[in-house]
Design a protein around this motif. Sequence first.
Motif, PDB file in Angstrom:
ATOM      1  N   VAL A  13       0.836  -1.206   0.000  1.00 42.01           N
ATOM      2  CA  VAL A  13       0.000   0.000   0.000  1.00 42.01           C
ATOM      3  C   VAL A  13       0.870   1.255   0.000  1.00 42.01           C
ATOM      4  O   VAL A  13       0.568   2.233  -0.694  1.00 42.01           O
ATOM      5  N   GLY A  14       1.971   1.245   0.754  1.00 39.05           N
ATOM      6  CA  GLY A  14       2.880   2.394   0.767  1.00 39.05           C
ATOM      7  C   GLY A  14       3.514   2.629  -0.592  1.00 39.05           C
ATOM      8  O   GLY A  14       3.613   3.774  -1.053  1.00 39.05           O
ATOM      9  N   LEU A  70       1.086   6.483  -6.984  1.00 42.06           N
ATOM     10  CA  LEU A  70      -0.045   7.356  -7.300  1.00 42.06           C
ATOM     11  C   LEU A  70       0.340   8.832  -7.221  1.00 42.06           C
ATOM     12  O   LEU A  70      -0.274   9.668  -7.884  1.00 42.06           O
ATOM     13  N   ALA A  71       1.349   9.141  -6.412  1.00 41.69           N
ATOM     14  CA  ALA A  71       1.768  10.540  -6.241  1.00 41.69           C
ATOM     15  C   ALA A  71       2.838  10.952  -7.243  1.00 41.69           C
ATOM     16  O   ALA A  71       3.456  12.008  -7.104  1.00 41.69           O
ATOM     17  N   CYS A  88       5.998   7.212   2.347  1.00 43.99           N
ATOM     18  CA  CYS A  88       4.712   6.609   1.974  1.00 43.99           C
ATOM     19  C   CYS A  88       4.491   5.274   2.698  1.00 43.99           C
ATOM     20  O   CYS A  88       3.378   4.976   3.140  1.00 43.99           O
ATOM     21  N   ILE A  89       5.544   4.483   2.838  1.00 41.74           N
ATOM     22  CA  ILE A  89       5.416   3.194   3.533  1.00 41.74           C
ATOM     23  C   ILE A  89       5.197   3.421   5.029  1.00 41.74           C
ATOM     24  O   ILE A  89       4.371   2.747   5.664  1.00 41.74           O
ATOM     25  N   ILE A  90       5.914   4.382   5.596  1.00 46.00           N
ATOM     26  CA  ILE A  90       5.712   4.717   7.009  1.00 46.00           C
ATOM     27  C   ILE A  90       4.287   5.221   7.222  1.00 46.00           C
ATOM     28  O   ILE A  90       3.606   4.828   8.186  1.00 46.00           O
ATOM     29  N   ALA A 127       1.658   4.457   5.438  1.00 52.26           N
ATOM     30  CA  ALA A 127       0.754   3.311   5.318  1.00 52.26           C
ATOM     31  C   ALA A 127       0.728   2.493   6.602  1.00 52.26           C
ATOM     32  O   ALA A 127      -0.316   1.983   7.013  1.00 52.26           O
ATOM     33  N   GLY A 128       1.882   2.358   7.238  1.00 47.66           N
ATOM     34  CA  GLY A 128       1.952   1.603   8.483  1.00 47.66           C
ATOM     35  C   GLY A 128       1.114   2.210   9.588  1.00 47.66           C
ATOM     36  O   GLY A 128       0.440   1.494  10.340  1.00 47.66           O
ATOM     37  N   TYR A 129       1.122   3.536   9.673  1.00 45.68           N
ATOM     38  CA  TYR A 129       0.336   4.210  10.708  1.00 45.68           C
ATOM     39  C   TYR A 129      -1.135   4.335  10.322  1.00 45.68           C
ATOM     40  O   TYR A 129      -2.014   4.271  11.188  1.00 45.68           O
ATOM     41  N   VAL A 130      -1.415   4.489   9.033  1.00 47.12           N
ATOM     42  CA  VAL A 130      -2.800   4.608   8.573  1.00 47.12           C
ATOM     43  C   VAL A 130      -3.590   3.332   8.883  1.00 47.12           C
ATOM     44  O   VAL A 130      -4.789   3.379   9.143  1.00 47.12           O
ATOM     45  N   GLY A 131      -2.897   2.193   8.879  1.00 48.03           N
ATOM     46  CA  GLY A 131      -3.571   0.921   9.129  1.00 48.03           C
ATOM     47  C   GLY A 131      -3.961   0.693  10.581  1.00 48.03           C
ATOM     48  O   GLY A 131      -4.605  -0.321  10.896  1.00 48.03           O
ATOM     49  N   THR A 132      -3.640   1.617  11.485  1.00 48.03           N
ATOM     50  CA  THR A 132      -3.905   1.448  12.915  1.00 48.03           C
ATOM     51  C   THR A 132      -5.357   1.092  13.241  1.00 48.03           C
ATOM     52  O   THR A 132      -5.608   0.150  14.008  1.00 48.03           O
ATOM     53  N   PRO A 133      -6.360   1.813  12.692  1.00 41.69           N
ATOM     54  CA  PRO A 133      -7.749   1.439  13.014  1.00 41.69           C
ATOM     55  C   PRO A 133      -8.109   0.030  12.550  1.00 41.69           C
ATOM     56  O   PRO A 133      -8.873  -0.679  13.223  1.00 41.69           O
TER      57      PRO A 133
END
Length: 203
Positions: free
Chosen positions: A87-88, A94-95, A107-109, A111-117
């Motif tokens: 995903v990252g 995409l950017a 971007c990978i970092i 993605a790692g935090y965005v996946g928290t929920p």
Amino acid sequence: MSNHVWGLMLHPEHEWHNINAEHETIGHMYAHHTLWMAAIPVLSSFIGTTQFGWTYGGEESFKVSTLNGLALGIAFYALILLAVGVVGSLLHWLARNIPNRPSRKDCIIFAGYVGTPMFLSGIFAIYPVFWLCLLALIVGVLYTAYLLYTGTPSFLGISHKQGFILSGVTLGVGVLVLEVLLAVVVLLWSMGSENSVIWHFFR
């Protein structure tokens, strides 16, 4: 374990600035956040499927043996860790047309935090009732969308307009990746068990 979890859940915009100020590496993010958070759905699923079994709300349940659950839990864990990198990398691709394009590392970092929920919603798999897990997953996806929207300008340094478009596309593709991952996990967890969910429908 990560000290950003509750910040992301309670005041994400402020927490994104804190994460950005740390300038951490991918290895640090995995070691202090993703490796721990990804273990939540894996351990919950292992306990739920081996001790209680999947149920659709009735009395019948479908258990997995401890040995199969352990092997499949390892596979599930590896897939989750791989998905964060995918995903990252997708976000970075995409950017590609954005002038101030963020690095692949960021971007990978991100993605790692965005996946928290999504990781936290996995706790409901400890007692795997289908409708409850589905509801938790929907809530996790919605809050992930919110983190994407607030994080793209704050963490990746992209304007709100660019961030809205980028987060929308990323969420759509990310949800697709998640659905494929879940489908693989369900198939894996169902095979090799005499109480297989998959084989049940072919009896």
